[in-house]
Design a protein around this motif. Structure first.
Motif, mmCIF file in Angstrom:
data_model
loop_
_atom_site.group_PDB
_atom_site.id
_atom_site.type_symbol
_atom_site.label_atom_id
_atom_site.label_comp_id
_atom_site.label_asym_id
_atom_site.label_seq_id
_atom_site.Cartn_x
_atom_site.Cartn_y
_atom_site.Cartn_z
ATOM 1 N N GLU A 52 0.897 -1.232 -0.195
ATOM 2 C CA GLU A 52 0.137 -0.016 0.601
ATOM 3 C C GLU A 52 0.388 1.054 -0.111
ATOM 4 N N SER A 53 0.218 2.080 -0.854
ATOM 5 C CA SER A 53 1.227 3.734 -0.615
ATOM 6 C C SER A 53 0.917 4.370 0.430
ATOM 7 N N PRO A 54 1.071 5.677 0.526
ATOM 8 C CA PRO A 54 1.116 6.207 1.772
ATOM 9 C C PRO A 54 -0.790 7.058 1.880
ATOM 10 N N LYS A 55 -1.115 7.291 0.544
ATOM 11 C CA LYS A 55 -2.078 7.406 0.756
ATOM 12 C C LYS A 55 -3.270 6.561 0.319
ATOM 13 N N GLU A 56 -2.637 5.712 -0.029
ATOM 14 C CA GLU A 56 -3.599 4.670 0.551
ATOM 15 C C GLU A 56 -4.132 3.890 1.219
ATOM 16 N N LYS A 57 -2.850 4.139 2.512
ATOM 17 C CA LYS A 57 -3.312 3.838 3.950
ATOM 18 C C LYS A 57 -3.516 4.237 4.732
ATOM 19 N N ALA A 58 -3.700 6.194 4.575
ATOM 20 C CA ALA A 58 -4.752 6.907 4.813
ATOM 21 C C ALA A 58 -6.225 6.982 4.817
ATOM 22 N N LYS A 60 -7.748 4.496 3.921
ATOM 23 C CA LYS A 60 -8.128 3.242 4.275
ATOM 24 C C LYS A 60 -8.696 3.366 5.704
ATOM 25 N N ARG A 61 -7.789 3.967 6.412
ATOM 26 C CA ARG A 61 -7.651 4.296 8.030
ATOM 27 C C ARG A 61 -9.104 5.268 7.936
#
Length: 323
Positions: A52-58, A60-61
């Motif tokens: 996951e990219s940082p943007k995707e992680k954000a 998803k959170r």
């Protein structure tokens, strides 16, 4: 500059220069580019699927937090629904019953929203079902609160009217027991003191010395304070509202005047012997919707059970009235 390569020719026993063919060079380049492209595609695919990219992680959170918030919102709506149901139950079975108002129909409390799809703009998202269901519940809860709020406004109005009614209904004896000589005659057939004929007596006669205070039996407005009604002499009529009117006859003098507001227990006049009267006494009547009714039923405000029992015994005697 590229290096020149040679190979050994055993037939001529000499070294010969290696000549690279253009076709083969192009082939090598094509294979290299294809391999590089395939490697790049696989790298991007694997990365996108498993890394996951940082943007995707954000994102998803944020999505997880939103789902949690909706779950908490639904729990709060469950609690609010429970409280609202308790209020509605008390409203229908206690408040409205006490004030003689019809319960609110269940279909009115839980009626939905007709017409166009109110939630069309919430469709097409990953969590549309969750969002739409929560929005529907919130809208229904809001509508039920509005219905209940209007009902409680109605109950408050009925309570105010009930309070006015309780204050207005004639509820005390017009002459105090301490001043009362005796209860001379009650409501019903009695002997007329002048003609000695048996006729209906529409009020109650309280004997007391001339000048004894006469009290308003309920809140109201004085609509008459004169002697222009045949037989009553100086008399007062108080309009209590709600269809109730009380009449006080044969007075010595008045302590109020027409259109004056009075409260229960106010001194409005004094016992006398004016008009068609045989002795000093107060003739007291109550009207409900222009019909005379028995005043005996309206002394719960200041008599004990024993005093009321004694009054009932004397009022039931078919004796001679004083007017």
């Amino acid at each position: 500059m590229s290096k020149v390569k040679y190979y050994y020719d055993s037939e001529t026993l000499s070294y010969r220069k290696i000549e690279r063919k253009k076709r083969r060079t192009v082939k090598y380049i094509a294979v290299f580019l294809l391999a590089a492209g395939l490697f790049g595609f696989l790298t991007v695919f694997i990365t996108s699927q498993y890394i996951e990219s940082p943007k995707e992680k954000a994102l998803k959170r944020e999505l997880s937090n939103m789902q949690l918030q909706f779950e908490l919102l639904n729990k709060k709506m469950d609690e609010a629904q429970t409280v609202l149901e308790h209020i509605a139950n008390r409203d229908d079975n206690i408040y409205r019953l006490y004030f003689e108002a019809n319960p609110i129909p269940e279909e009115q409390r839980r009626a939905g929203f007709g017409g166009v799809n109110r939630y069309k703009n919430l469709e097409g998202f990953d969590n549309s079902k969750l969002i739409i269901e929560s929005s529907k519940r919130l809208d229904m809860l809001t509508k039920q609160i509005v219905v209940q709020s209007k009902s409680l406004d109605e109950i408050a109005k009925l309570a105010a009217e009930k309070e006015k009614l309780l204050a207005a209904i004639p509820a005390i004896q017009p002459v105090s027991n301490e001043d009362l000589t005796r209860m001379a005659s009650g409501y019903g057939y009695r002997t007329d003191p002048f003609t000695k004929a048996r006729k209906f007596h529409y009020g109650m006669d309280f004997t007391a010395p001339r000048g004894t205070p006469v009290y308003a039996t309920g809140d109201g407005v004085v609509v008459r304070a004169d002697s222009r009604s045949s037989g009553y002499g100086n008399h007062i009529r108080i309009d209590h509202g709600f269809g109730y009117v009380s009449l006080y006859a044969h007075l010595y003098k008045y302590n109020v005047k027409k259109n004056q507001k009075v409260k229960r227990g106010d001194v409005i006049g004094f016992v006398g012997n004016t008009g068609r009267s045989e002795a000093a006494h107060l003739h007291y009547e109550i009207f409900k919707d222009d019909k005379r009714i028995n005043p005996l039923n309206f002394y719960y405000g200041n008599l004990s059970a024993e005093e009321f029992e004694e009054l009932l015994k004397h009022a039931s005697l078919e004796n001679q009235s004083l007017d």
